[in-house]
Design an enzyme around this catalytic site. Structure first.
Site, PDB file in Angstrom:
ATOM      1  N   LYS A 141      37.975  43.762  41.050  1.00  0.00           N
ATOM      2  CA  LYS A 141      36.559  43.789  40.176  1.00  0.00           C
ATOM      3  C   LYS A 141      35.562  42.455  40.492  1.00  0.00           C
ATOM      4  O   LYS A 141      34.443  41.839  40.797  1.00  0.00           O
ATOM      5  CB  LYS A 141      36.986  43.400  38.889  1.00  0.00           C
ATOM      6  CG  LYS A 141      37.921  42.036  38.768  1.00  0.00           C
ATOM      7  CD  LYS A 141      37.771  41.684  37.356  1.00  0.00           C
ATOM      8  CE  LYS A 141      39.046  40.440  36.297  1.00  0.00           C
ATOM      9  NZ  LYS A 141      39.472  40.283  35.478  1.00  0.00           N
TER      10      LYS A 141
ATOM     11  N   ARG B 244      45.038  38.873  23.744  1.00  0.00           N
ATOM     12  CA  ARG B 244      44.230  39.475  23.875  1.00  0.00           C
ATOM     13  C   ARG B 244      44.306  40.985  24.279  1.00  0.00           C
ATOM     14  O   ARG B 244      45.007  41.756  22.729  1.00  0.00           O
ATOM     15  CB  ARG B 244      43.403  39.413  26.335  1.00  0.00           C
ATOM     16  CG  ARG B 244      42.789  39.590  26.050  1.00  0.00           C
ATOM     17  CD  ARG B 244      41.788  39.254  27.746  1.00  0.00           C
ATOM     18  NE  ARG B 244      42.479  40.950  28.310  1.00  0.00           N
ATOM     19  CZ  ARG B 244      42.029  40.609  29.735  1.00  0.00           C
ATOM     20  NH1 ARG B 244      41.314  39.864  30.622  1.00  0.00           N
ATOM     21  NH2 ARG B 244      43.036  41.981  30.943  1.00  0.00           N
TER      22      ARG B 244
END
Length: 354
Positions: free
Chosen positions: A36, A129
Site C-alpha cells: 500500500k 483496531r
C-alpha cells in the site's frame, strides 16, 4: 527533471525483501509483503515476489487490481466495505474479516461467481483496531463455518497501528491458543496464523516468536529498512531505497518570528515560533499538498524544517555545510507516513532506478 522527486531503487528493495525472507523462513514464517505504501505499483510489487514474498497485501482493491498478473495470492488488509464485495471476490484471494454479516455477503457474492473466497478471521488482542474479541470467536464461527463460497483460511491479529500495542510472546501464544480451540471444536486445519505486522519482528530477532506463527505482514522494513517498535535501522538493510528531493526557489535572510498581529494559518492552526534572530531561510517547492509535513526531515542534520503551507516548505539553512542557493536540490528523509504521502501524491515525480 521534475521536482519534488522520489527516487525508488529497485535493487535495494530486492535486497531488503531477500534478507527479511531468509530471516523469517528460518522460523517457518512467510512474508505477506505490504504494497500500500507504494500504491500497488506492479513494477515494485514484481520485485517483492521475485525476492521471495509469497503473498502481496494491500488495503485498497484499486491497488490489488494493478497487481493481478503477479502469480501470488493477494490479501486485502482493510476490512472490506459491503459496497466493494463484487470486486473483492473477483480480485482478492484472502480478506481480513470480523463481522458475520460481511462474511455472509461475501459468501453470497462468491457463490454467484462460482468461487471460494478465503477469509482470515481477525482477533483483537488489545490494539483496539479491527478484530473480534476472543469470546466472540465461537459465535462467529457457528454462524459462518458452514457457509458455502467462503473458507476459513486462518486467523490473525494486528498490533501497533492504532493503539501502539507492542506484541509480546504471551500475546501471540494467546492467538495460537485460539487457533487450537478452533481446530479442535470444528475439526479444521488453519493454514495461516498471521502474527501481526512489522511490530512482531523484534520477537523473531529475540528468538521469542512462538512456533506456529507462520505469517507476518511486513511493510516498513521492506521499504525503509526500519524496525517499527523501536524505530531503529535494521542491520543489513537499506534505509535509502526511497529518496525524496525538492528544489529551492528562494533564499533570503529573515526574522525567525513573523511581524504583525497573528491569527490562524491556512490550516486553521495557531502557529508558534522559536525566536532565533535573523536567519537564512530557503523555500523549497514542496508543500502539504505534496507531502506529510510531519513525515519528513532534511537529510543534512544542520538544516531545520520550519514548516509549510500548501505549496512551500520553509527550511532554516543558516548552518548548512555548504551555502544553499537558488536552484539547489535538498534531500529529505521520510518516515513511513511521509513515504506513503509522497507515493500517493500526483505532484511528486516517481523515478525508478533499476
Amino acid at each position: 527533471m521534475g521536482y519534488p522527486r522520489l527516487e525508488i531503487n529497485l535493487e535495494k528493495i530486492r535486497h531488503n525483501v531477500s534478507r527479511l525472507t531468509a530471516q523469517c523462513s528460518e522460523k517457518g514464517i512467510e512474508i505477506a509483503a505490504v504494497t500500500k505504501v507504494f500504491c500497488g505499483d506492479p513494477k515494485i510489487a514484481k520485485v517483492l515476489v521475485e525476492a521471495g514474498a509469497t503473498m502481496l497485501a494491500d488495503s485498497r482493491i484499486q491497488n490489488i487490481k494493478k497487481m493481478k498478473e503477479l502469480p501470488v495470492p493477494k490479501m486485502l488488509l482493510r476490512i472490506p466495505m459491503l459496497s466493494e464485495l463484487e470486486d473483492l471476490v473477483e480480485y482478492v484471494d484472502v480478506s481480513l474479516q470480523s463481522e458475520v454479516e460481511c462474511i455472509r455477503r461475501v459468501s453470497e457474492e462468491a457463490l454467484k461467481k462460482n468461487k471460494v473466497h478465503d477469509i482470515l478471521l481477525m482477533v483483537d488482542l488489545g490494539d483496539l483496531r479491527e478484530g473480534c474479541w476472543e469470546d466472540e470467536v465461537e459465535d462467529i464461527l457457528e454462524a459462518v463455518v458452514e457457509l458455502q463460497g467462503v473458507r476459513l483460511a486462518g486467523i490473525g491479529a494486528n498490533f501497533g497501528c492504532y493503539g501502539g500495542v507492542i506484541p509480546e510472546r504471551h500475546t501471540l501464544e494467546k492467538l495460537l491458543g485460539i487457533k487450537d480451540k478452533i481446530e479442535s471444536r470444528w475439526g479444521l486445519q488453519l493454514g495461516i496464523i498471521s502474527g501481526g505486522n512489522s511490530n512482531s519482528l523484534h520477537l523473531l530477532w529475540e528468538d521469542q516468536i512462538p512456533e506456529g506463527i507462520n505469517q507476518l505482514r511486513l511493510g516498513e522494513p521492506i521499504v525503509l529498512g526500519i524496525e517499527d517498535v523501536y524505530n531503529v535501522p535494521i542491520d543489513g538493510l537499506y534505509q535509502d531505497a526511497f529518496r525524496l528531493f525538492g528544489q529551492v526557489v528562494e533564499v533570503k535572510e529573515k526574522p525567525s518570528v513573523p511581524i504583525g498581529k497573528r491569527g490562524i494559518d491556512a490550516f486553521g492552526k495557531v502557529p508558534t515560533f522559536v525566536d532565533r534572530g535573523i536567519r537564512k531561510r530557503a523555500i523549497v517547492a514542496m508543500g502539504r499538498q505534496d507531502i506529510l509535513l510531519d513525515g519528513i526531515q532534511p537529510k543534512e542534520k544542520e538544516l531545520i524544517l520550519l514548516g509549510a503551507s500548501s505549496d512551500h516548505l520553509l527550511v532554516d539553512v543558516t548552518d548548512a555545510k555548504t551555502a544553499v542557493k537558488l536552484g539547489d536540490i535538498l534531500e529529505f528523509t521520510m518516515s513511513y507516513g511521509g513515504l506513503l504521502s509522497a507515493m500517493t501524491s500526483a505532484y511528486v515525480h516517481k523515478i525508478m532506478i533499476e
